[in-house]
Scaffold this active site. Structure first.
Site, PDB file in Angstrom:
ATOM      1  N   SER A  56       0.849  -1.199   0.000  1.00  0.00           N
ATOM      2  CA  SER A  56       0.000   0.000   0.000  1.00  0.00           C
ATOM      3  C   SER A  56       0.882   1.246   0.000  1.00  0.00           C
ATOM      4  CB  SER A  56      -0.888   0.009   1.250  1.00  0.00           C
ATOM      5  OG  SER A  56      -0.066   0.198   2.397  1.00  0.00           O
ATOM      6  N   ASP A  94      -1.167  -1.821  -4.088  1.00  0.00           N
ATOM      7  CA  ASP A  94      -2.526  -1.806  -3.540  1.00  0.00           C
ATOM      8  C   ASP A  94      -3.008  -0.348  -3.450  1.00  0.00           C
ATOM      9  OD1 ASP A  94      -4.760  -2.952  -2.324  1.00  0.00           O
ATOM     10  OD2 ASP A  94      -3.899  -2.860  -0.310  1.00  0.00           O
ATOM     11  N   HIS A 190     -12.738  -1.963   4.818  1.00  0.00           N
ATOM     12  CA  HIS A 190     -11.393  -2.115   5.375  1.00  0.00           C
ATOM     13  C   HIS A 190     -11.383  -2.047   6.911  1.00  0.00           C
ATOM     14  CE1 HIS A 190     -10.315  -0.738   1.208  1.00  0.00           C
ATOM     15  NE2 HIS A 190      -9.512  -1.779   1.353  1.00  0.00           N
ATOM     16  N   SER A 237     -10.992  -9.147   5.654  1.00  0.00           N
ATOM     17  CA  SER A 237     -10.583  -9.793   6.904  1.00  0.00           C
ATOM     18  C   SER A 237     -11.820 -10.235   7.671  1.00  0.00           C
ATOM     19  CB  SER A 237      -9.754  -8.822   7.756  1.00  0.00           C
ATOM     20  OG  SER A 237      -8.408  -8.856   7.336  1.00  0.00           O
ATOM     21  N   ILE A 278      -6.463  -9.483   2.261  1.00  0.00           N
ATOM     22  CA  ILE A 278      -6.480  -9.662   3.718  1.00  0.00           C
ATOM     23  C   ILE A 278      -5.262  -8.970   4.321  1.00  0.00           C
ATOM     24  CG2 ILE A 278      -6.340 -11.371   5.585  1.00  0.00           C
ATOM     25  CD1 ILE A 278      -7.752 -13.340   3.576  1.00  0.00           C
ATOM     26  N   ASP A 279      -5.512  -8.062   5.207  1.00  0.00           N
ATOM     27  CA  ASP A 279      -4.440  -7.354   5.900  1.00  0.00           C
ATOM     28  C   ASP A 279      -4.711  -7.344   7.408  1.00  0.00           C
ATOM     29  OD1 ASP A 279      -2.357  -5.751   6.669  1.00  0.00           O
ATOM     30  OD2 ASP A 279      -2.944  -3.987   5.559  1.00  0.00           O
TER      31      ASP A 279
HETATM   32  P1  13P Z   1      -8.794  -5.805   5.492  1.00  0.00           P
HETATM   33  O1  13P Z   1      -8.628  -4.536   6.262  1.00  0.00           O
HETATM   34  O2  13P Z   1     -10.188  -6.329   5.653  1.00  0.00           O
HETATM   35  O3  13P Z   1      -7.788  -6.817   5.837  1.00  0.00           O
HETATM   36  O4  13P Z   1      -8.647  -5.461   3.935  1.00  0.00           O
HETATM   37  C1  13P Z   1      -7.378  -5.288   3.370  1.00  0.00           C
HETATM   38  C2  13P Z   1      -7.451  -4.730   1.990  1.00  0.00           C
HETATM   39  O5  13P Z   1      -8.474  -4.653   1.352  1.00  0.00           O
HETATM   40  C3  13P Z   1      -6.197  -4.249   1.401  1.00  0.00           C
HETATM   41  O6  13P Z   1      -6.377  -3.637   0.170  1.00  0.00           O
HETATM   42  O1  G3H Z   2      -6.307  -1.139   2.008  1.00  0.00           O
HETATM   43  C1  G3H Z   2      -5.827  -1.080   3.126  1.00  0.00           C
HETATM   44  C2  G3H Z   2      -4.731  -1.976   3.520  1.00  0.00           C
HETATM   45  O2  G3H Z   2      -5.084  -2.685   4.689  1.00  0.00           O
HETATM   46  C3  G3H Z   2      -3.456  -1.225   3.686  1.00  0.00           C
HETATM   47  O3  G3H Z   2      -3.524  -0.435   4.807  1.00  0.00           O
HETATM   48  O4  G3H Z   2      -2.752   1.803   4.006  1.00  0.00           O
HETATM   49  O5  G3H Z   2      -2.641   1.182   6.447  1.00  0.00           O
HETATM   50  O6  G3H Z   2      -1.087   0.130   4.783  1.00  0.00           O
HETATM   51  P1  G3H Z   2      -2.421   0.743   5.017  1.00  0.00           P
HETATM   52 ZN    ZN Z   3      -8.188  -2.554  -0.033  1.00  0.00          ZN
END
Ligand code: 13P
Ligand code: G3H
Ligand code: ZN
Length: 332
Positions: A56, A94, A190, A237, A278-279
């Site tokens: 990201s 991303d 998210h 997630s 999934i993050d």
């Molecule tokens: P989550 O926050 O549900 O894990 O989603 C991650 C995501 O969509 C990253 O692009």
């Molecule tokens: O799309 C969101 C992802 O979980 C990445 O999150 O921008 O905090 O790295 P982030």
């Molecule tokens: Zn996303």
């Protein structure tokens, strides 16, 4: 200019075609740290799964884009060292928010990019996505676009139908933009707080929140309009309650964190959803292991002492997602 091909990475074209035909989804895991990268590779190799490692804008700010690119190259070499002859690893941007960022990533070895124009007017989203596609395809890089707005408490958008992807727009959008896959909005969002308590019901036995179901009717409409076209789910997630409970039992404070039930993601994986992001679940797994470790061993201060169990818990989570939710195991 570094081509991803020199790094041993692949784009998403072939793996998506196989996933759509085979009724499974490719895992797309965000990574920011060495331990996440190691655990992703170990899990992918052990389960014989293709994998998308995604970066990201926040990850680039945290870890540096160049370092992350070299980590992805390292991931390919590490997978080979672990015995995988032909690793299928994608390095994906991303939520890219401009043509310039997408171009920079393509020039630096990314094999796939997302241009997220979901907050732009429809025609503007098509215009910039098309610009990204033209540059990306000239370098054999694949492009994910987004149509529809992901609801969520983070951006104070309510989960109203008007923010879901409109099935009547998907043919026009994908044809005119030329994108290779499309992130759609069917009720995911998210973060670890995907729904407000008011949007959920409560399980009388456990007291835990039960989220509203995904809009499978919209997903099926989209599939009918674009048969076999790869769809992507962001915000997927599940916010496993055992990890949340571990965090809360060891000094954390995550009240009413709630995600998308895994059965619904498994169902979506069997259809034309071929990439699931999934993050947050991995963040929870890492935090739960570290909090538990510090609670039990307050004298530890060598980062390896607590990052090792964190890495192990993340690996367990990655394997669980691959085998039990996405079904991408044994596909190499
Ligand atoms: P989550 O926050 O549900 O894990 O989603 C991650 C995501 O969509 C990253 O692009
Ligand atoms: O799309 C969101 C992802 O979980 C990445 O999150 O921008 O905090 O790295 P982030
Ligand atoms: Zn996303």
């Amino acid at each position: 200019m570094t081509s991803y091909k020199e790094l041993g990475l692949v784009n998403t074209r072939e793996m998506f075609a196989k996933a759509v035909a085979g009724g499974y989804a490719i895992p797309a895991f965000n990574f920011n740290t060495l331990e996440q990268m190691q655990a992703i590779v170990q899990a992918a190799v052990e389960t014989k799964s293709p994998v998308i490692m995604q970066v990201s804008k926040g990850a680039r700010n945290y870890a540096n884009g160049t370092i992350l690119r070299y980590m992805a190259q390292g991931a390919v070499e590490y997978a080979k060292e672990l015995g995988c002859e032909n690793p299928q690893i994608v390095l994906h941007l991303d939520h890219g928010d401009s043509f310039e960022l997408c171009k920079e990533c393509i020039d630096n070895g990314f094999s796939s990019v997302m241009f997220d124009g979901s907050s732009l007017p429809y025609e503007e989203n098509i215009r910039i996505t098309k610009q990204v596609v033209e540059y990306a395809h000239a370098h054999d890089v694949t492009v994910e676009a987004e149509l529809g707005v992901l609801a969520g408490v983070e951006d104070e958008v309510q989960a109203e139908e008007s923010h879901y992807t409109k099935p009547e727009e998907v043919v026009d959008f994908s044809t005119r933009s030329g994108c290779d896959s499309l992130a759609i909005s069917i009720g995911t969002s998210h973060g670890a707080y995907k729904f407000t308590p008011e949007q959920c019901t409560r399980d009388p036995k456990t007291g835990k929140l039960v989220p509203p179901p995904l809009a499978f009717d919209i997903l099926h409409e989209i599939e009918k309009k674009l048969p076999g076209f790869p769809n992507v789910l962001h915000g997927s997630s599940s916010v496993p309650q055992d990890e949340v409970d571990t965090i809360n039992a060891h000094g954390g404070k995550l009240p009413d964190a709630v995600g998308i039930p895994e059965e619904q993601l498994r169902e979506a994986s069997k259809s034309a959803v071929c990439k699931i992001n999934i993050d947050s679940d991995i963040r929870l797994a890492m935090t739960a292991a570290i909090r538990k470790h510090f609670d039990e061993k307050p004298g530890d201060f060598d980062p390896r002492q607590y990052l090792k169990p964190a890495r192990e818990n993340m690996k367990k989570m990655y394997i669980h997602k691959i085998v039990e939710v996405l079904g991408s195991n044994d596909k190499l």
